[in-house]
Write a protein that holds these residues in place. Structure first.
Motif, PDB file in Angstrom:
ATOM      1  N   ASP A 142     -12.291  -2.429   5.376  1.00 55.15           N
ATOM      2  CA  ASP A 142     -13.708  -2.655   5.637  1.00 55.15           C
ATOM      3  C   ASP A 142     -14.099  -4.080   5.267  1.00 55.15           C
ATOM      4  OD1 ASP A 142     -15.779  -2.364   2.973  1.00 55.15           O
ATOM      5  OD2 ASP A 142     -13.668  -1.874   2.683  1.00 55.15           O
ATOM      6  N   ASN A 143     -15.149  -4.571   5.896  1.00 56.52           N
ATOM      7  CA  ASN A 143     -15.561  -5.961   5.738  1.00 56.52           C
ATOM      8  C   ASN A 143     -16.659  -6.138   4.693  1.00 56.52           C
ATOM      9  OD1 ASN A 143     -15.356  -8.687   6.402  1.00 56.52           O
ATOM     10  ND2 ASN A 143     -17.010  -8.585   7.895  1.00 56.52           N
ATOM     11  N   GLU A 144     -17.098  -5.049   4.072  1.00 54.31           N
ATOM     12  CA  GLU A 144     -18.157  -5.145   3.075  1.00 54.31           C
ATOM     13  C   GLU A 144     -17.552  -5.250   1.676  1.00 54.31           C
ATOM     14  OE1 GLU A 144     -21.300  -5.566   3.746  1.00 54.31           O
ATOM     15  OE2 GLU A 144     -20.990  -5.425   5.902  1.00 54.31           O
ATOM     16  N   SER A 145     -17.147  -4.112   1.113  1.00 59.23           N
ATOM     17  CA  SER A 145     -16.552  -4.122  -0.231  1.00 59.23           C
ATOM     18  C   SER A 145     -15.087  -4.527  -0.208  1.00 59.23           C
ATOM     19  CB  SER A 145     -16.681  -2.744  -0.865  1.00 59.23           C
ATOM     20  OG  SER A 145     -15.908  -1.795  -0.148  1.00 59.23           O
ATOM     21  N   ARG A 146     -14.433  -4.401   0.972  1.00 53.26           N
ATOM     22  CA  ARG A 146     -13.006  -4.692   1.145  1.00 53.26           C
ATOM     23  C   ARG A 146     -12.150  -3.855   0.185  1.00 53.26           C
ATOM     24  NH1 ARG A 146     -13.778 -11.271   2.081  1.00 53.26           N
ATOM     25  NH2 ARG A 146     -15.472 -10.981   3.560  1.00 53.26           N
ATOM     26  N   SER A 147     -12.621  -2.644  -0.038  1.00 49.98           N
ATOM     27  CA  SER A 147     -11.903  -1.707  -0.901  1.00 49.98           C
ATOM     28  C   SER A 147     -11.506  -0.439  -0.160  1.00 49.98           C
ATOM     29  CB  SER A 147     -12.776  -1.330  -2.102  1.00 49.98           C
ATOM     30  OG  SER A 147     -13.975  -0.703  -1.675  1.00 49.98           O
ATOM     31  N   GLU A 148     -11.951  -0.313   1.085  1.00 48.24           N
ATOM     32  CA  GLU A 148     -11.665   0.870   1.895  1.00 48.24           C
ATOM     33  C   GLU A 148     -10.563   0.519   2.884  1.00 48.24           C
ATOM     34  OE1 GLU A 148     -14.234   4.122   4.533  1.00 48.24           O
ATOM     35  OE2 GLU A 148     -15.236   2.469   3.490  1.00 48.24           O
ATOM     36  N   LEU A 149      -9.391   1.117   2.706  1.00 49.09           N
ATOM     37  CA  LEU A 149      -8.236   0.803   3.555  1.00 49.09           C
ATOM     38  C   LEU A 149      -7.640   2.067   4.151  1.00 49.09           C
ATOM     39  CD1 LEU A 149      -7.957  -1.635   1.147  1.00 49.09           C
ATOM     40  CD2 LEU A 149      -6.069  -2.187   2.664  1.00 49.09           C
ATOM     41  N   TYR A 150      -7.195   1.938   5.403  1.00 49.46           N
ATOM     42  CA  TYR A 150      -6.531   3.032   6.098  1.00 49.46           C
ATOM     43  C   TYR A 150      -5.339   2.474   6.863  1.00 49.46           C
ATOM     44  CZ  TYR A 150     -10.969   5.454   5.312  1.00 49.46           C
ATOM     45  OH  TYR A 150     -12.092   6.001   4.747  1.00 49.46           O
ATOM     46  N   VAL A 151      -4.318   3.323   7.001  1.00 50.51           N
ATOM     47  CA  VAL A 151      -3.177   3.009   7.862  1.00 50.51           C
ATOM     48  C   VAL A 151      -3.086   4.126   8.886  1.00 50.51           C
ATOM     49  CG1 VAL A 151      -0.704   2.587   7.997  1.00 50.51           C
ATOM     50  CG2 VAL A 151      -1.981   1.838   5.987  1.00 50.51           C
ATOM     51  N   ASP A 163      -5.447   3.846  -1.802  1.00 53.91           N
ATOM     52  CA  ASP A 163      -6.234   3.569  -2.995  1.00 53.91           C
ATOM     53  C   ASP A 163      -6.847   2.178  -2.898  1.00 53.91           C
ATOM     54  OD1 ASP A 163      -5.547   6.027  -4.078  1.00 53.91           O
ATOM     55  OD2 ASP A 163      -3.822   5.219  -5.175  1.00 53.91           O
ATOM     56  N   GLU A 164      -7.916   1.979  -3.651  1.00 48.37           N
ATOM     57  CA  GLU A 164      -8.576   0.680  -3.666  1.00 48.37           C
ATOM     58  C   GLU A 164      -7.642  -0.382  -4.232  1.00 48.37           C
ATOM     59  OE1 GLU A 164     -12.459  -1.422  -5.797  1.00 48.37           O
ATOM     60  OE2 GLU A 164     -12.370   0.758  -5.568  1.00 48.37           O
ATOM     61  N   PRO A 165      -7.528  -1.531  -3.557  1.00 45.95           N
ATOM     62  CA  PRO A 165      -6.624  -2.572  -4.055  1.00 45.95           C
ATOM     63  C   PRO A 165      -7.189  -3.236  -5.311  1.00 45.95           C
ATOM     64  CG  PRO A 165      -7.853  -3.372  -2.166  1.00 45.95           C
ATOM     65  CD  PRO A 165      -8.182  -1.912  -2.296  1.00 45.95           C
ATOM     66  N   SER A 190      -0.229  -6.537   2.427  1.00 46.30           N
ATOM     67  CA  SER A 190      -0.616  -7.638   1.547  1.00 46.30           C
ATOM     68  C   SER A 190      -2.077  -8.004   1.793  1.00 46.30           C
ATOM     69  CB  SER A 190       0.269  -8.867   1.784  1.00 46.30           C
ATOM     70  OG  SER A 190       0.030  -9.413   3.058  1.00 46.30           O
ATOM     71  N   ILE A 191      -2.758  -8.357   0.709  1.00 50.29           N
ATOM     72  CA  ILE A 191      -4.116  -8.878   0.792  1.00 50.29           C
ATOM     73  C   ILE A 191      -4.160 -10.172  -0.017  1.00 50.29           C
ATOM     74  CG2 ILE A 191      -6.570  -8.482   0.365  1.00 50.29           C
ATOM     75  CD1 ILE A 191      -6.040  -5.498   0.442  1.00 50.29           C
ATOM     76  N   VAL A 192      -4.517 -11.260   0.633  1.00 47.91           N
ATOM     77  CA  VAL A 192      -4.707 -12.534  -0.045  1.00 47.91           C
ATOM     78  C   VAL A 192      -6.208 -12.723  -0.249  1.00 47.91           C
ATOM     79  CG1 VAL A 192      -4.334 -15.020   0.019  1.00 47.91           C
ATOM     80  CG2 VAL A 192      -2.649 -13.479   1.054  1.00 47.91           C
ATOM     81  N   LYS A 193      -6.634 -12.768  -1.502  1.00 52.54           N
ATOM     82  CA  LYS A 193      -8.053 -12.914  -1.814  1.00 52.54           C
ATOM     83  C   LYS A 193      -8.334 -14.322  -2.331  1.00 52.54           C
ATOM     84  CE  LYS A 193      -8.931  -8.037  -2.902  1.00 52.54           C
ATOM     85  NZ  LYS A 193      -9.587  -7.098  -3.851  1.00 52.54           N
ATOM     86  N   ALA A 215       6.520   3.555  -3.041  1.00 49.84           N
ATOM     87  CA  ALA A 215       6.058   3.835  -4.401  1.00 49.84           C
ATOM     88  C   ALA A 215       4.600   4.275  -4.419  1.00 49.84           C
ATOM     89  CB  ALA A 215       6.221   2.597  -5.270  1.00 49.84           C
ATOM     90  N   MET A 216       3.881   4.045  -3.312  1.00 47.26           N
ATOM     91  CA  MET A 216       2.457   4.376  -3.173  1.00 47.26           C
ATOM     92  C   MET A 216       1.620   3.717  -4.267  1.00 47.26           C
ATOM     93  SD  MET A 216       2.378   8.337  -1.815  1.00 47.26           S
ATOM     94  CE  MET A 216       3.215   9.004  -3.257  1.00 47.26           C
ATOM     95  N   THR A 217       1.917   2.444  -4.571  1.00 47.95           N
ATOM     96  CA  THR A 217       1.216   1.716  -5.616  1.00 47.95           C
ATOM     97  C   THR A 217       0.873   0.304  -5.167  1.00 47.95           C
ATOM     98  OG1 THR A 217       3.324   0.989  -6.585  1.00 47.95           O
ATOM     99  CG2 THR A 217       2.311   2.993  -7.496  1.00 47.95           C
ATOM    100  N   TRP A 218      -0.195  -0.239  -5.762  1.00 44.73           N
ATOM    101  CA  TRP A 218      -0.582  -1.626  -5.597  1.00 44.73           C
ATOM    102  C   TRP A 218      -0.066  -2.444  -6.773  1.00 44.73           C
ATOM    103  CZ3 TRP A 218      -2.822  -3.916  -1.474  1.00 44.73           C
ATOM    104  CH2 TRP A 218      -3.499  -3.114  -0.546  1.00 44.73           C
ATOM    105  N   ALA A 219       0.181  -3.724  -6.532  1.00 45.25           N
ATOM    106  CA  ALA A 219       0.565  -4.642  -7.602  1.00 45.25           C
ATOM    107  C   ALA A 219      -0.011  -6.016  -7.294  1.00 45.25           C
ATOM    108  CB  ALA A 219       2.080  -4.730  -7.739  1.00 45.25           C
ATOM    109  N   THR A 220      -0.545  -6.670  -8.321  1.00 45.43           N
ATOM    110  CA  THR A 220      -0.995  -8.057  -8.185  1.00 45.43           C
ATOM    111  C   THR A 220       0.179  -8.953  -8.553  1.00 45.43           C
ATOM    112  OG1 THR A 220      -3.272  -7.474  -8.747  1.00 45.43           O
ATOM    113  CG2 THR A 220      -2.645  -9.790  -8.955  1.00 45.43           C
ATOM    114  N   THR A 221       0.708  -9.658  -7.570  1.00 48.29           N
ATOM    115  CA  THR A 221       1.946 -10.408  -7.783  1.00 48.29           C
ATOM    116  C   THR A 221       1.723 -11.882  -8.070  1.00 48.29           C
ATOM    117  OG1 THR A 221       2.195 -10.807  -5.407  1.00 48.29           O
ATOM    118  CG2 THR A 221       3.207  -8.798  -6.301  1.00 48.29           C
ATOM    119  N   LEU A 222       0.513 -12.391  -7.822  1.00 49.50           N
ATOM    120  CA  LEU A 222       0.268 -13.808  -8.100  1.00 49.50           C
ATOM    121  C   LEU A 222      -1.222 -14.066  -8.234  1.00 49.50           C
ATOM    122  CD1 LEU A 222       1.967 -16.922  -6.793  1.00 49.50           C
ATOM    123  CD2 LEU A 222      -0.480 -16.734  -6.349  1.00 49.50           C
TER     124      LEU A 222
END
Length: 405
Positions: A142-151, A163-165, A190-193, A215-222
């Motif tokens: 989504d373009n508002e909160s950018r926390s709603e993701l679907y595949v 899950d919310e990134p 990937s999401i580059v913020k 793994a069904m998990t998010w990680a902040t890598t940088l």
């Protein structure tokens, strides 16, 4: 325009034995079709051979084949048939064109049969969501909160919420990318913020967040602070490397306003080393778009005029060869003029061997075949511009039956 022909809904079983109903989608024909003469293959071909033949049909024709008889319907809904389609020749990517700025409605173009189909996209709520695709799967954010993701798979309508990134809740800019493993069908997102440092226009806080479907998990890598540059909304994953465009915040000439950053998803660069991978844009660019064509990085962009870099004089296509950009094509002037209402923003998306280019101001779609070095227009989209400020955009995806999120 010829009348629409509704297709019968079909039910296909995926590999996990979940039954999913394919929504019917409408075929838009410009020509009157003639019914072919009926030929009975049931008395000639065994099931396994018939499955292999049907697996090489275009996706739209597979839907039709399921309507022929009970035997064919059972074949195209079987697990073994889905396995056969995954080993058949790849389908040419389709292009979905949004026809509304508010609602996620539109038509998908099939370049093999040269026809448009009315398809309802699952999950997405408005056409301005972030969109990325790979190997039959499409990711929406989504373009508002950018926390709603679907595949989802737009053909089978399989859809999964994520899950919310992590990272900043509200970033100034975000770039979404997805990469699907063609063998295992596992995928990475990937999401580059990019968020401006408070009180400092030239410093931008950049962070990279990765999702692993296995793994069904998010990680902040940088996380890193860029000075004089910021990330935008353009990124792609290609051969295990995340590429994204960055934009100058002042101090550079018109030929030094854009650049490319490479981030290896396997080794994952250390903090403070991100700008070492910087590659300048090949020229004064407008509306640069990145895409993965058979694990090669391609960039499409508007070429700015020397004295007015914000006004484009043409559109070029470049291949990244090592750390050098190699121009592989430039849109012929007759096609550039054919868009008519063309400003400095346009939509461009591609995969496999095809690149689609579309003006935001009109539903005209141009296709470039990278292998054949050939430009051609699509069949006319069954939609007309209703008011001057109506905008059109879209994305391409591979139509696949066997891939599910």
């Amino acid at each position: 325009m010829a009348a629409e022909t509704s297709w019968v809904s079909h039910c296909f079983e995926n590999l996990a034995k979940e039954t999913v109903e394919y929504e019917s989608f409408s075929e838009i024909n410009d020509e009157t079709e003639k019914e072919p003469a009926a030929v009975s293959l049931d008395l000639i071909l065994p099931d396994d051979l018939l499955e292999r033949i049907l697996a090489y049909l275009p996706v739209a024709s597979i839907f039709r084949a399921g309507c022929v008889c009970k035997r064919w319907h059972e074949i195209v809904t079987s697990k073994r048939f889905l396995w056969n389609t995954s080993h058949a020749a790849s389908q040419k990517p389709w292009y979905f064109m949004f026809t509304s700025s508010d609602e996620p409605v539109g038509y998908a173009y099939d370049p093999i049969l040269r026809k448009w189909y009315g398809i309802d996209l699952p999950c997405i709520q408005t056409s301005n969501w972030f969109i990325a695709s790979s190997c039959g799967l499409v990711c929406f954010m989504d373009n508002e909160s950018r926390s709603e993701l679907y595949v989802c798979n737009p053909i089978t309508k399989h859809c999964k919420g994520l899950d919310e990134p992590p990272g900043p809740k509200f970033s100034d800019y975000s770039a979404l990318a997805v990469s699907v493993d063609r063998a295992s069908h596992n995928y990475n997102i990937s999401i580059v913020k990019s968020k401006q440092v408070p009180g400092n226009f030239f410093q931008w806080d950049l962070s990279i967040h990765l999702y692993d479907s296995e793994a069904m998990t998010w990680a902040t890598t940088l996380t890193e602070i860029l000075t004089g540059w910021r990330a935008g909304d353009e990124s792609v994953i290609c051969n295990g490397v995340l590429y994204f465009l960055i934009y100058s915040m002042g101090g550079g000439g018109p030929d030094n306003r854009h650049g490319l950053i490479m981030y290896n998803l396997r080794s994952r660069s250390s903090h403070g080393l991100l700008m070492r991978s910087f590659i300048p844009a090949p020229c004064s660019l407008t509306c640069g778009r990145l895409m993965n064509l058979k694990e090669k990085l391609i960039m499409v962009g508007g070429i700015g005029k020397q004295d007015r870099p914000d006004i484009i004089k043409g559109i070029g296509i470049w291949l990244l060869n090592g750390r050098e950009w190699q121009e592989i094509a430039r849109m012929p002037h007759k096609f550039f003029q054919g868009f008519g209402e063309f400003d400095d923003v346009f939509a461009s998306s591609g995969t496999d061997d095809l690149i689609y280019i579309q003006s935001y101001g009109a539903p005209t779609l141009l296709i470039f075949d990278v292998n054949q070095k050939q430009w051609k227009w699509s069949q006319k989209c069954p939609v007309t511009k209703r008011f001057p400020l109506q905008l059109f955009t879209g994305f391409c995806f591979e139509p696949r039956l066997e891939v599910a999120p």
